[in-house]
Scaffold this motif. Structure first.
Motif, PDB file in Angstrom:
ATOM      1  N   ASN A  58      87.689 -12.095  57.260  1.00 57.46           N
ATOM      2  CA  ASN A  58      86.945 -11.599  58.420  1.00 57.46           C
ATOM      3  C   ASN A  58      85.816 -10.661  57.993  1.00 57.46           C
ATOM      4  N   LEU A  59      86.072  -9.854  56.977  1.00 57.13           N
ATOM      5  CA  LEU A  59      85.035  -8.956  56.470  1.00 57.13           C
ATOM      6  C   LEU A  59      83.884  -9.739  55.841  1.00 57.13           C
ATOM      7  N   LEU A  60      84.204 -10.775  55.099  1.00 56.81           N
ATOM      8  CA  LEU A  60      83.156 -11.597  54.488  1.00 56.81           C
ATOM      9  C   LEU A  60      82.311 -12.287  55.554  1.00 56.81           C
ATOM     10  N   MET A  61      82.964 -12.800  56.591  1.00 51.58           N
ATOM     11  CA  MET A  61      82.221 -13.462  57.660  1.00 51.58           C
ATOM     12  C   MET A  61      81.384 -12.454  58.458  1.00 51.58           C
ATOM     13  N   ALA A  62      81.929 -11.261  58.650  1.00 47.63           N
ATOM     14  CA  ALA A  62      81.173 -10.218  59.345  1.00 47.63           C
ATOM     15  C   ALA A  62      79.975  -9.782  58.510  1.00 47.63           C
ATOM     16  N   ALA A  63      80.168  -9.696  57.199  1.00 45.30           N
ATOM     17  CA  ALA A  63      79.061  -9.339  56.308  1.00 45.30           C
ATOM     18  C   ALA A  63      77.977 -10.411  56.350  1.00 45.30           C
ATOM     19  N   LEU A  64      78.391 -11.669  56.323  1.00 43.64           N
ATOM     20  CA  LEU A  64      77.429 -12.767  56.390  1.00 43.64           C
ATOM     21  C   LEU A  64      76.578 -12.657  57.652  1.00 43.64           C
ATOM     22  N   GLU A  65      77.218 -12.440  58.781  1.00 40.81           N
ATOM     23  CA  GLU A  65      76.495 -12.364  60.049  1.00 40.81           C
ATOM     24  C   GLU A  65      75.599 -11.127  60.106  1.00 40.81           C
ATOM     25  N   THR A  66      76.092 -10.007  59.592  1.00 41.18           N
ATOM     26  CA  THR A  66      75.305  -8.770  59.626  1.00 41.18           C
ATOM     27  C   THR A  66      74.108  -8.860  58.692  1.00 41.18           C
ATOM     28  N   ARG A 117      69.134  -3.241  55.323  1.00 41.75           N
ATOM     29  CA  ARG A 117      69.370  -2.483  56.555  1.00 41.75           C
ATOM     30  C   ARG A 117      70.788  -2.614  57.086  1.00 41.75           C
ATOM     31  N   ALA A 118      71.539  -3.578  56.588  1.00 45.41           N
ATOM     32  CA  ALA A 118      72.926  -3.739  57.038  1.00 45.41           C
ATOM     33  C   ALA A 118      73.781  -2.591  56.504  1.00 45.41           C
ATOM     34  N   SER A 119      74.639  -2.042  57.339  1.00 46.47           N
ATOM     35  CA  SER A 119      75.486  -0.924  56.920  1.00 46.47           C
ATOM     36  C   SER A 119      76.955  -1.344  56.909  1.00 46.47           C
ATOM     37  N   LEU A 120      77.750  -0.627  56.132  1.00 42.24           N
ATOM     38  CA  LEU A 120      79.184  -0.900  56.085  1.00 42.24           C
ATOM     39  C   LEU A 120      79.843  -0.622  57.430  1.00 42.24           C
ATOM     40  N   ASN A 121      79.359   0.375  58.148  1.00 38.50           N
ATOM     41  CA  ASN A 121      79.910   0.659  59.478  1.00 38.50           C
ATOM     42  C   ASN A 121      79.735  -0.538  60.406  1.00 38.50           C
ATOM     43  N   GLU A 122      78.551  -1.144  60.368  1.00 36.70           N
ATOM     44  CA  GLU A 122      78.286  -2.309  61.216  1.00 36.70           C
ATOM     45  C   GLU A 122      79.163  -3.487  60.812  1.00 36.70           C
ATOM     46  N   ILE A 123      79.341  -3.668  59.515  1.00 38.53           N
ATOM     47  CA  ILE A 123      80.165  -4.781  59.035  1.00 38.53           C
ATOM     48  C   ILE A 123      81.624  -4.580  59.435  1.00 38.53           C
ATOM     49  N   ARG A 135      82.765  -2.793  61.919  1.00 36.11           N
ATOM     50  CA  ARG A 135      82.866  -2.934  63.376  1.00 36.11           C
ATOM     51  C   ARG A 135      82.853  -4.405  63.779  1.00 36.11           C
ATOM     52  N   ALA A 136      81.989  -5.190  63.152  1.00 34.83           N
ATOM     53  CA  ALA A 136      81.913  -6.617  63.473  1.00 34.83           C
ATOM     54  C   ALA A 136      83.199  -7.348  63.094  1.00 34.83           C
ATOM     55  N   ALA A 137      83.867  -6.863  62.045  1.00 32.81           N
ATOM     56  CA  ALA A 137      85.122  -7.485  61.605  1.00 32.81           C
ATOM     57  C   ALA A 137      86.318  -6.980  62.392  1.00 32.81           C
ATOM     58  N   GLY A 138      86.117  -5.930  63.193  1.00 32.24           N
ATOM     59  CA  GLY A 138      87.208  -5.375  63.982  1.00 32.24           C
ATOM     60  C   GLY A 138      88.188  -4.553  63.172  1.00 32.24           C
ATOM     61  N   VAL A 139      87.681  -3.903  62.106  1.00 32.59           N
ATOM     62  CA  VAL A 139      88.553  -3.070  61.265  1.00 32.59           C
ATOM     63  C   VAL A 139      87.898  -1.710  61.069  1.00 32.59           C
ATOM     64  N   LEU A 197      87.978  -1.572  55.235  1.00 28.29           N
ATOM     65  CA  LEU A 197      86.953  -2.265  54.454  1.00 28.29           C
ATOM     66  C   LEU A 197      87.002  -1.816  52.997  1.00 28.29           C
ATOM     67  N   TYR A 198      87.131  -0.491  52.788  1.00 32.62           N
ATOM     68  CA  TYR A 198      87.160   0.034  51.420  1.00 32.62           C
ATOM     69  C   TYR A 198      88.414  -0.395  50.660  1.00 32.62           C
ATOM     70  N   TRP A 199      89.444  -0.774  51.367  1.00 37.42           N
ATOM     71  CA  TRP A 199      90.646  -1.261  50.687  1.00 37.42           C
ATOM     72  C   TRP A 199      90.363  -2.592  49.995  1.00 37.42           C
ATOM     73  N   HIS A 200      89.412  -3.353  50.560  1.00 36.92           N
ATOM     74  CA  HIS A 200      89.081  -4.673  50.013  1.00 36.92           C
ATOM     75  C   HIS A 200      87.831  -4.655  49.134  1.00 36.92           C
ATOM     76  N   PHE A 201      86.856  -3.814  49.484  1.00 38.41           N
ATOM     77  CA  PHE A 201      85.570  -3.823  48.782  1.00 38.41           C
ATOM     78  C   PHE A 201      85.104  -2.399  48.511  1.00 38.41           C
TER      79      PHE A 201
END
Length: 218
Positions: free
Chosen positions: A14-22, A30-36, A38-42, A47-51
């Protein structure tokens, strides 16, 4: 509550797909980790646990999609396929077909070609792209050398020039398709003609050959 392995894998996906879309919507700089997150619903902590950071996310996304695109060609090379030129031809067909029919791959190519800013503050992302470009170059070089050994390409083919030609033809066509999909619509019969033309250039273009570049038998 401890999460299962399946749940962790789902969150990573879900994080990878959210990153792709963001990245697709905002560009890589301009993409931020907060936006990613939020888009992934976590949470950002999840997020930092995975990346480790945005670059780590981009690297994982790039690696996954490159593996999907290149795996068959790598496998054919490793398995000693009888006709590597045919394998290359089929891989190019699959790549352009995927660009036309796979929305995720289309978005990823759009990010690479149109939404990755080559500026100082984005250098770490640019370096990741460079890493995978080098891997792609080395794969194509190995494939073309095997084609020469199999005598499906000229024995005096200038391998470096041929790889440059091949990369330029492929990346240039992807870029043109992205910026002007109506004019450069690589589908159906047009796709077959286009890929055959690329392969034909490798086989018959005299300026890609040189008497000094005969492959030395091992």
């Amino acid at each position: 509550m401890r999460r299962t392995k399946a749940e962790a894998l789902e969150t990573r996906h879900n994080l990878l797909m959210a990153a792709l879309e963001t990245f697709y919507q905002k560009g890589t700089s301009r993409a931020s980790l907060n936006e990613i997150a939020r888009a992934a619903g976590v949470t950002r902590g999840a997020l930092y646990w995975h990346f480790k950071n945005k670059e780590d996310l981009f690297d994982a996304l790039f690696g996954q999609l490159c593996e999907d695109a290149e795996s068959q060609l790598r496998n054919d090379l490793a398995d000693g396929a009888a006709d590597m030129l045919e394998s290359l031809y089929n891989s190019l067909l699959a790549m352009f077909d995927r660009l036309a029919n796979d929305p995720l791959y289309y978005k990823f190519c759009s990010i690479l070609f149109l939404k990755c800013e080559y500026v100082t503050e984005n250098q770490s992302i640019v370096d990741i792209i460079g890493k995978y470009e080098k891997m792609w170059y080395e794969l194509l070089k190995a494939v073309l050398m095997q084609c020469v050994k199999q005598q499906s390409l000229p024995e005096n083919l200038d391998i470096d020039a041929a790889v440059f030609y091949l990369q330029s033809a492929v990346t240039g066509s992807i870029y043109q398709n992205l910026v002007n999909p109506v004019r450069v619509d690589i589908k159906g019969d047009m796709l077959l003609v286009f890929v055959r033309t690329i392969i034909g250039g490798l086989q018959y273009c005299p300026t890609l050959c040189s008497p000094e570049n005969k492959l030395v038998s091992e």
